[in-house]
Design a protein around this motif. Structure first.
Motif: not given
Length: 407
Positions: A73-79, A116-120
């Motif tokens: 689990l980590r933050p996504y960046t913008q584009d 991306d992480h459905p168990s969370s």
């Protein structure tokens, strides 16, 4: 009253006049998004664009690679903005215009993370996942949110932060092409549909003496008349009446166990996040929480205990939509416990979003009479020119009553 306006970095980056225009409103502070959820936003005055589509939740600055290395689990960046660090670019321009900048950090609201992480994520009593709602009882989610809070809150030049969604998120969600209005849900049934039955929460209920399957059956049973056309059960009006209805639907003992589990998860997350922010700031740094005075509520304005929240934060930001009674119901419990803490009334000033900038002066005065010491204006980047003109006139009148335009 100290007044702050909400902004996105894309309202400022690429528009050399934006910072001066915001300063001319008469606000002292800008609460600038540094970590935000997906959105499609109008930019009515920007010289280069009119619509910005933030396709997913993201941090609006370059995240620290070392902090997040090797983590699922980590933050996504913008584009969707060309700037390498859009938050910093916008913050510098605003500071140069004489405005104090605070960060605006959205935490437990992230649809891409859930996909991306459905168990969370939160899973309701029927087993349906809510991808937009990370389950804050899960250790991996808590670790992610605490580190995100510290990193996104303490950006260069920021003098404080406002944490949104620092607690439970549930069913309610502004979703694209939403089709969930066919059966109206009351506040109580929204709560039942927001209860989580992931493996961690199921074990948590069981640890407090309530088997998860018993609770699941009770929730489904309470909702069955709703799906059969019986309508949403309503109790007495207001937040207290809402909880009374929940107890009636679940049974007082079950409701108490659920409340104990969820309150504990929310309170420990909140304290850990605020502590991490203070440690990262290593100096005077204001930490406010977007909050609701009913501890059972979830969403962007998380439910908290008004008697507890001022012990570890510098204050709360409270949505003040609706009539006078609704505003009193929202502000009153916080004002009664604030001590030296801040209660900021959040007023919508975008007419097209249900706001009333033309009555801002009166609404501000009413909020002050209920114990609010500051104002937040949602949202200076989204508002049209007519709305901003009304805001300028209202704030000028609040600062100098003799300058008010006669009605």
């Amino acid at each position: 009253m100290r007044t702050a306006a909400f902004l996105y970095p894309w309202d400022v980056v690429g528009d050399p006049e934006a910072a001066g225009r915001i300063a001319a409103l008469g606000v002292q502070q800008v609460t600038l998004a540094s970590a935000y959820h997906s959105t499609r936003a109008l930019t009515p005055r920007h010289p280069r664009h009119r619509i910005v589509t933030a396709r997913h939740a993201a941090v609006l600055y370059p995240p620290d690679a070392a902090r997040w290395a090797g983590r699922d689990l980590r933050p996504y960046t913008q584009d969707w903005m060309a700037a390498e660090d859009p938050f910093d670019e916008a913050a510098r321009a605003l500071a140069d215009a004489g405005l104090e900048v605070h960060t605006w950090v959205v935490l437990a609201h992230n649809s891409r993370l859930g996909a991306d992480h459905p168990s969370s994520v939160v899973r309701n009593a029927y087993g349906d996942p809510y991808p937009w709602a990370p389950c804050i009882a899960r250790p991996e989610v808590r670790a992610y949110l605490v580190d995100l809070a510290a990193e996104a809150a303490v950006r260069p030049g920021a003098r404080g932060t406002e944490l949104e969604s620092c607690g439970w998120y549930g069913m309610a969600h502004l979703h694209g092409h939403d089709k969930t209005g066919g059966v109206p849900l009351s506040g109580a049934t929204q709560y039942l549909m927001s209860l989580c039955f992931c493996t961690v929460c199921a074990a948590g209920y069981a640890g407090l003496g309530l088997p998860a399957e018993e609770l699941r059956a009770a929730v489904r049973g309470a909702l069955r008349p709703l799906w059969a056309g019986g309508g949403a059960p309503h109790g007495a009006p207001g937040r207290a009446g809402e909880w009374d209805t929940i107890e009636a639907l679940l049974g007082e003992e079950r409701a108490g166990v659920v409340r104990a589990w969820r309150d504990r998860a929310a309170a420990t997350l909140r304290r850990a996040a605020v502590s991490a922010v203070r440690e990262a700031a290593a100096g005077e740094f204001r930490v406010l929480l977007h909050a609701d005075p009913a501890a059972h509520r979830c969403g962007a304005n998380v439910g908290v205990d008004p008697a507890d929240v001022f012990a570890h934060t510098d204050g709360v930001v409270v949505p003040c939509t609706g009539d006078d009674a609704a505003r009193a119901d929202a502000l009153g419990p916080f004002a009664a416990h604030r001590g030296t803490g801040t209660v900021a009334a959040n007023l919508t000033v975008v007419s097209g979003m249900g706001g009333s900038p033309g009555t801002l002066a009166g609404d501000a005065a009413h909020a002050a009479s209920l114990g609010a010491g500051e104002l937040r204006l949602y949202h200076a980047g989204l508002a049209g020119e007519g709305d901003l003109t009304a805001v300028r006139e209202a704030l000028r009148g609040l600062a100098d009553p003799s300058a008010r335009t006669p009605s």
